[in-house]
Design a protein around this motif. Structure first.
Motif, PDB file in Angstrom:
ATOM      1  N   PHE A  36      81.573  -1.795  80.838  1.00  0.00           N
ATOM      2  CA  PHE A  36      82.118  -1.647  79.492  1.00  0.00           C
ATOM      3  C   PHE A  36      81.293  -0.677  78.659  1.00  0.00           C
ATOM      4  O   PHE A  36      81.837   0.079  77.852  1.00  0.00           O
ATOM      5  CB  PHE A  36      82.227  -3.000  78.789  1.00  0.00           C
ATOM      6  N   ASP A  37      79.980  -0.672  78.849  1.00  0.00           N
ATOM      7  CA  ASP A  37      79.137   0.288  78.137  1.00  0.00           C
ATOM      8  C   ASP A  37      79.428   1.704  78.611  1.00  0.00           C
ATOM      9  O   ASP A  37      79.487   2.626  77.811  1.00  0.00           O
ATOM     10  CB  ASP A  37      77.658  -0.046  78.338  1.00  0.00           C
ATOM     11  N   SER A  40      82.797   2.770  77.057  1.00  0.00           N
ATOM     12  CA  SER A  40      82.833   2.942  75.599  1.00  0.00           C
ATOM     13  C   SER A  40      81.813   3.950  75.084  1.00  0.00           C
ATOM     14  O   SER A  40      81.874   4.343  73.928  1.00  0.00           O
ATOM     15  CB  SER A  40      82.606   1.594  74.911  1.00  0.00           C
ATOM     16  N   SER A  41      80.899   4.379  75.920  1.00  0.00           N
ATOM     17  CA  SER A  41      79.869   5.317  75.483  1.00  0.00           C
ATOM     18  C   SER A  41      80.449   6.716  75.324  1.00  0.00           C
ATOM     19  O   SER A  41      81.196   7.197  76.163  1.00  0.00           O
ATOM     20  CB  SER A  41      78.729   5.346  76.507  1.00  0.00           C
ATOM     21  N   SER A  54      73.694   3.036  81.329  1.00  0.00           N
ATOM     22  CA  SER A  54      74.501   1.837  81.109  1.00  0.00           C
ATOM     23  C   SER A  54      73.931   0.639  81.845  1.00  0.00           C
ATOM     24  O   SER A  54      73.902  -0.476  81.313  1.00  0.00           O
ATOM     25  CB  SER A  54      75.944   2.076  81.553  1.00  0.00           C
ATOM     26  N   THR A 104      78.819  -7.072  73.692  1.00  0.00           N
ATOM     27  CA  THR A 104      79.553  -5.980  74.336  1.00  0.00           C
ATOM     28  C   THR A 104      80.867  -5.713  73.609  1.00  0.00           C
ATOM     29  O   THR A 104      81.240  -4.554  73.388  1.00  0.00           O
ATOM     30  CB  THR A 104      79.814  -6.308  75.813  1.00  0.00           C
ATOM     31  N   ARG A 107      80.127  -4.047  70.260  1.00  0.00           N
ATOM     32  CA  ARG A 107      79.696  -2.666  70.462  1.00  0.00           C
ATOM     33  C   ARG A 107      80.856  -1.780  70.910  1.00  0.00           C
ATOM     34  O   ARG A 107      80.958  -0.625  70.524  1.00  0.00           O
ATOM     35  CB  ARG A 107      78.574  -2.637  71.497  1.00  0.00           C
ATOM     36  N   MET A 108      81.739  -2.331  71.709  1.00  0.00           N
ATOM     37  CA  MET A 108      82.858  -1.547  72.220  1.00  0.00           C
ATOM     38  C   MET A 108      83.862  -1.223  71.121  1.00  0.00           C
ATOM     39  O   MET A 108      84.425  -0.130  71.097  1.00  0.00           O
ATOM     40  CB  MET A 108      83.539  -2.320  73.344  1.00  0.00           C
ATOM     41  N   PHE A 109      84.081  -2.163  70.210  1.00  0.00           N
ATOM     42  CA  PHE A 109      85.050  -1.934  69.152  1.00  0.00           C
ATOM     43  C   PHE A 109      84.457  -1.290  67.912  1.00  0.00           C
ATOM     44  O   PHE A 109      85.168  -1.002  66.967  1.00  0.00           O
ATOM     45  CB  PHE A 109      85.746  -3.248  68.779  1.00  0.00           C
TER      46      PHE A 109
END
Length: 110
Positions: A36-37, A40-41, A54, A104, A107-109
């Protein structure tokens, strides 16, 4: 009536209990958080460097979450006593999974 072999016996997996299951779950959480990192990075690094970054981030996140889970379990054990406390590995793992999912997701949103 015998239902026959289960699906696990068909693919050759044995039941995983104890510390092996705990470590396997931790590895899955680290890989999931890293994925997910990675997605989304917004980094412009090469894929290999981005993947290693990541993995490093998710490993640190999971290690910190495990420490928080350990504190949650210790607090439960202190307040409820030995008889009322939940099993240690499960409490630490579930607390860590919830914390990693929350961080997570935020951080993703963001």
């Amino acid at each position: 009536m015998n239902p026959g072999p289960g699906w696990r016996s068909l693919i050759g997996l044995r039941r995983i209990d104890g510390w092996a299951g705990f470590l396997l779950a931790i590895v899955c959480v680290v890989l999931g958080a890293a994925a997910f990192d990675f997605i989304s990075s917004a980094s412009t690094l090469a894929r290999g460097s981005k993947a290693l970054g990541s993995l490093e981030y998710s490993g640190t996140l999971v290690a910190c979450a495990l420490l928080v889970g350990l504190f949650v379990w210790a607090a439960l054990r202190i307040f409820k006593g030995n008889d009322g406390a939940l099993e240690g590995k499960e409490t630490v793992l579930w607390s860590a999974c919830l914390l990693v999912t929350l961080v997570t997701g935020l951080r993703m949103f963001h």
